[in-house]
Motif scaffolding. Structure first.
Motif, mmCIF file in Angstrom:
data_model
loop_
_atom_site.group_PDB
_atom_site.id
_atom_site.type_symbol
_atom_site.label_atom_id
_atom_site.label_comp_id
_atom_site.label_asym_id
_atom_site.label_seq_id
_atom_site.Cartn_x
_atom_site.Cartn_y
_atom_site.Cartn_z
ATOM 1 N N GLN A 11 0.832 -1.214 0.000
ATOM 2 C CA GLN A 11 0.000 0.000 0.000
ATOM 3 C C GLN A 11 0.861 1.257 0.000
ATOM 4 O O GLN A 11 0.550 2.235 -0.696
ATOM 5 C CB GLN A 11 -0.929 -0.032 1.212
ATOM 6 C CG GLN A 11 -2.020 -1.095 1.110
ATOM 7 C CD GLN A 11 -2.791 -1.280 2.395
ATOM 8 O OE1 GLN A 11 -2.321 -0.902 3.462
ATOM 9 N NE2 GLN A 11 -3.964 -1.884 2.298
ATOM 10 N N ASN A 12 1.947 1.244 0.779
ATOM 11 C CA ASN A 12 2.858 2.390 0.769
ATOM 12 C C ASN A 12 3.506 2.549 -0.609
ATOM 13 O O ASN A 12 3.714 3.673 -1.088
ATOM 14 C CB ASN A 12 3.943 2.209 1.836
ATOM 15 C CG ASN A 12 3.379 2.282 3.245
ATOM 16 O OD1 ASN A 12 2.315 2.887 3.461
ATOM 17 N ND2 ASN A 12 4.081 1.699 4.200
ATOM 18 N N ASN A 13 3.811 1.418 -1.228
ATOM 19 C CA ASN A 13 4.419 1.466 -2.554
ATOM 20 C C ASN A 13 3.454 2.054 -3.577
ATOM 21 O O ASN A 13 3.856 2.819 -4.476
ATOM 22 C CB ASN A 13 4.841 0.056 -2.978
ATOM 23 C CG ASN A 13 5.592 0.061 -4.293
ATOM 24 O OD1 ASN A 13 6.704 0.571 -4.384
ATOM 25 N ND2 ASN A 13 4.983 -0.507 -5.323
ATOM 26 N N LEU A 14 2.160 1.724 -3.435
ATOM 27 C CA LEU A 14 1.167 2.304 -4.338
ATOM 28 C C LEU A 14 1.107 3.826 -4.188
ATOM 29 O O LEU A 14 0.981 4.557 -5.194
ATOM 30 C CB LEU A 14 -0.211 1.694 -4.053
ATOM 31 C CG LEU A 14 -1.383 2.259 -4.864
ATOM 32 C CD1 LEU A 14 -1.149 2.046 -6.372
ATOM 33 C CD2 LEU A 14 -2.686 1.607 -4.425
ATOM 34 N N ASP A 15 1.223 4.279 -2.959
ATOM 35 C CA ASP A 15 1.235 5.735 -2.741
ATOM 36 C C ASP A 15 2.415 6.375 -3.455
ATOM 37 O O ASP A 15 2.288 7.455 -4.066
ATOM 38 C CB ASP A 15 1.293 6.035 -1.237
ATOM 39 C CG ASP A 15 0.032 5.602 -0.515
ATOM 40 O OD1 ASP A 15 -1.017 5.465 -1.179
ATOM 41 O OD2 ASP A 15 0.089 5.403 0.719
ATOM 42 N N VAL A 16 3.571 5.727 -3.386
ATOM 43 C CA VAL A 16 4.762 6.262 -4.056
ATOM 44 C C VAL A 16 4.563 6.286 -5.566
ATOM 45 O O VAL A 16 4.907 7.267 -6.255
ATOM 46 C CB VAL A 16 6.002 5.422 -3.681
ATOM 47 C CG1 VAL A 16 7.214 5.867 -4.520
ATOM 48 C CG2 VAL A 16 6.307 5.567 -2.202
ATOM 49 N N ARG B 21 1.774 6.465 -7.246
ATOM 50 C CA ARG B 21 0.813 7.502 -7.609
ATOM 51 C C ARG B 21 1.463 8.883 -7.584
ATOM 52 O O ARG B 21 1.194 9.740 -8.453
ATOM 53 C CB ARG B 21 -0.375 7.457 -6.661
ATOM 54 C CG ARG B 21 -1.347 6.311 -6.969
ATOM 55 C CD ARG B 21 -2.423 6.193 -5.923
ATOM 56 N NE ARG B 21 -3.444 5.200 -6.318
ATOM 57 C CZ ARG B 21 -4.384 4.739 -5.521
ATOM 58 N NH1 ARG B 21 -4.450 5.180 -4.236
ATOM 59 N NH2 ARG B 21 -5.260 3.844 -5.947
ATOM 60 N N LYS B 22 2.311 9.120 -6.593
ATOM 61 C CA LYS B 22 3.014 10.405 -6.541
ATOM 62 C C LYS B 22 3.917 10.558 -7.757
ATOM 63 O O LYS B 22 3.989 11.640 -8.371
ATOM 64 C CB LYS B 22 3.840 10.496 -5.259
ATOM 65 C CG LYS B 22 3.009 10.672 -3.990
ATOM 66 C CD LYS B 22 3.909 10.746 -2.764
ATOM 67 C CE LYS B 22 3.074 10.897 -1.488
ATOM 68 N NZ LYS B 22 3.936 10.937 -0.277
ATOM 69 N N THR C 243 0.804 2.075 -12.019
ATOM 70 C CA THR C 243 -0.215 2.174 -10.963
ATOM 71 C C THR C 243 -1.083 0.923 -10.941
ATOM 72 O O THR C 243 -1.395 0.384 -9.867
ATOM 73 C CB THR C 243 -1.079 3.421 -11.179
ATOM 74 O OG1 THR C 243 -0.252 4.586 -11.187
ATOM 75 C CG2 THR C 243 -2.119 3.552 -10.081
ATOM 76 N N GLN D 210 -1.508 -1.767 -7.900
ATOM 77 C CA GLN D 210 -2.818 -2.123 -7.339
ATOM 78 C C GLN D 210 -3.067 -3.624 -7.432
ATOM 79 O O GLN D 210 -3.649 -4.234 -6.510
ATOM 80 C CB GLN D 210 -3.912 -1.360 -8.086
ATOM 81 C CG GLN D 210 -3.953 0.128 -7.760
ATOM 82 C CD GLN D 210 -5.019 0.870 -8.558
ATOM 83 O OE1 GLN D 210 -5.331 0.492 -9.696
ATOM 84 N NE2 GLN D 210 -5.561 1.928 -7.978
#
Length: 415
Positions: A159-164, A166-167, A179, A183
């Motif tokens: 989940q943290n990796n997905l945030d990265v 997306r940024k 992305t 996911q």
């Protein structure tokens, strides 16, 4: 240093004579001796074995007492005298019983004692099997919980990796494909977390339903250890403590005494009695003894031959049980040492892939690696970590199996 000291104390404890080996402390991650014994005693298989042993005790007492019982006979008659026309009311009372001869009473007492020993050995068998099941279910529950924790940790990382990702996509450094891949990785790990939760539920249910036991929170698997004794000594001690061997030995001895009893029974038990009678208008009082002896025939001889062959069959069964227990002990030792080696290999592999995943995560954060490489490294690290945990659980399970089979914990040596 502390571990070396405790290891030395453990070696010292196991260096004492076999008769004192039951003083080995229970491993800290397992339930205490008192708690384990309470759960084991409540197990239906143990309860059934105890009730069967109690029944065997009563059966043995009945055998020693003998089925021969006193028999009372009462006979009444009326006698008419033709010359005088008088009538005489007469009666006869008799008390008789068969008497065991040819040493049968002593053999019956031996059979009683052996029946008691057989019942006790079968209780030991049931307790041993229940202890195995308790240890296996306890270890499986701890391992399943840890697997679930590992996957949840991986899910947080994903989940943290997905945030990265997306940024980076917003900054133009990542594509929509990246992305979607991130996911999809979350979805895959979430599926595995769900499966792990099911395994935890099943493991806890197995422990709760059979033993009404619950593993406390915070209990972790210990570091697997080498077997303290070499394989020949383990095998010898397991044979000495094996309840199936004791049971088979007692059954063979019981069959031997039964065969001797059948041979002795070729001489039938005489029935002796005492009787009294009132005859001849009460003018005659009779007091006498009676003796009856059955005449032996082919039936008794064939029964004696049958019992002798049954004793020979149980001797072969005893030898078979000894070999099976010896083989099982050798295989258990091989499983314990082999699983320990596999755990060491898996642990080192997990350490290396975990370090690679951390380096790859850093490289991806700096833009020096692509997402596919990162996910591959993370997947390898997750798989090897779970494999190492599984190997640890197996190594601990077999290590505990060695201790239980040798009756070194939970007071199993007292059975």
């Amino acid at each position: 240093m502390k571990r070396l000291l405790s290891r030395a104390l453990l070696l010292g404890a196991l260096a004492v004579p076999v008769a004192q080996a039951q003083d080995l402390p229970t491993p800290a991650f397992l339930p205490s001796t008192a708690q384990a014994n309470a759960w084991i005693e409540a197990d239906p298989t143990v309860t059934r074995a105890r009730r069967a042993a109690e029944a065997a005790n009563h059966g043995g007492a009945a055998t020693a007492a003998s089925a021969n019982e006193w028999t009372a006979r009462l006979q009444a008659q009326r006698r008419n005298y033709q010359d005088s026309g008088a009538r005489s009311n007469e009666w006869t009372a008799q008390l008789e019983r068969a008497i065991r001869v040819n040493g049968k009473a002593g053999m019956d007492r031996q059979l009683r004692d052996l029946q008691v020993e057989i019942g006790r050995a079968r209780v030991g068998e049931a307790r041993h099997e229940a202890a195995r099941a308790l240890s296996d279910a306890w270890t499986a529950t701890i391992a399943a919980r840890r697997q679930q924790v590992l996957l949840r940790e991986q899910l947080v990382i994903a989940q943290n990796n997905l945030d990265v990702v997306r940024k980076r996509q917003r900054a133009g450094d990542a594509s929509m494909l990246d992305t979607n891949i991130a996911q999809a990785e979350i979805g895959e790990i979430s599926r595995e977390v769900s499966m792990a939760g099911t395994e935890v539920t099943k493991a806890e249910a197995a422990l709760r339903v059979r033993f009404a036991a619950v593993v406390p929170d915070g209990v972790v698997l210990p570091t697997p250890q080498e077997p303290i004794w070499p394989e020949p000594r383990w095998r010898e001690h397991v044979l000495q403590e094996a309840d199936p061997v004791r049971s088979a030995e007692r059954e063979w001895r019981w069959a031997g005494v039964s065969a001797a009893r059948a041979r002795a029974d070729r001489v039938p038990d005489p029935t002796v009695g005492i009787y009294t009678a009132n005859e001849a208008l009460r003018n005659e009082r009779v007091l006498g003894l009676s003796l009856s002896i059955p005449l032996p025939g082919a039936y008794r001889s064939e029964r004696a031959l049958q019992a002798a062959k049954e004793a020979e069959a149980l001797q072969a069964a005893r030898d078979q049980v000894r070999r099976e227990i010896e083989l099982e002990a050798a295989q258990t030792y091989a499983d314990a040492t082999g699983s320990l080696e596999r755990w060491r290999i898996a642990s080192e592999t997990a350490r290396l892939t975990g370090e690679s995943a951390r380096l790859m995560q850093r490289a991806y954060s700096l833009g020096e690696a692509d997402l596919q490489s990162l996910l591959l490294a993370r997947r390898q690290a997750s798989d090897t970590a779970r494999a190492a945990l599984q190997a640890q659980g197996e190594a601990v399970r077999w290590e505990m199996r060695l201790l239980i089979d040798a009756h070194l914990i939970w007071d199993l040596a007292e059975d």
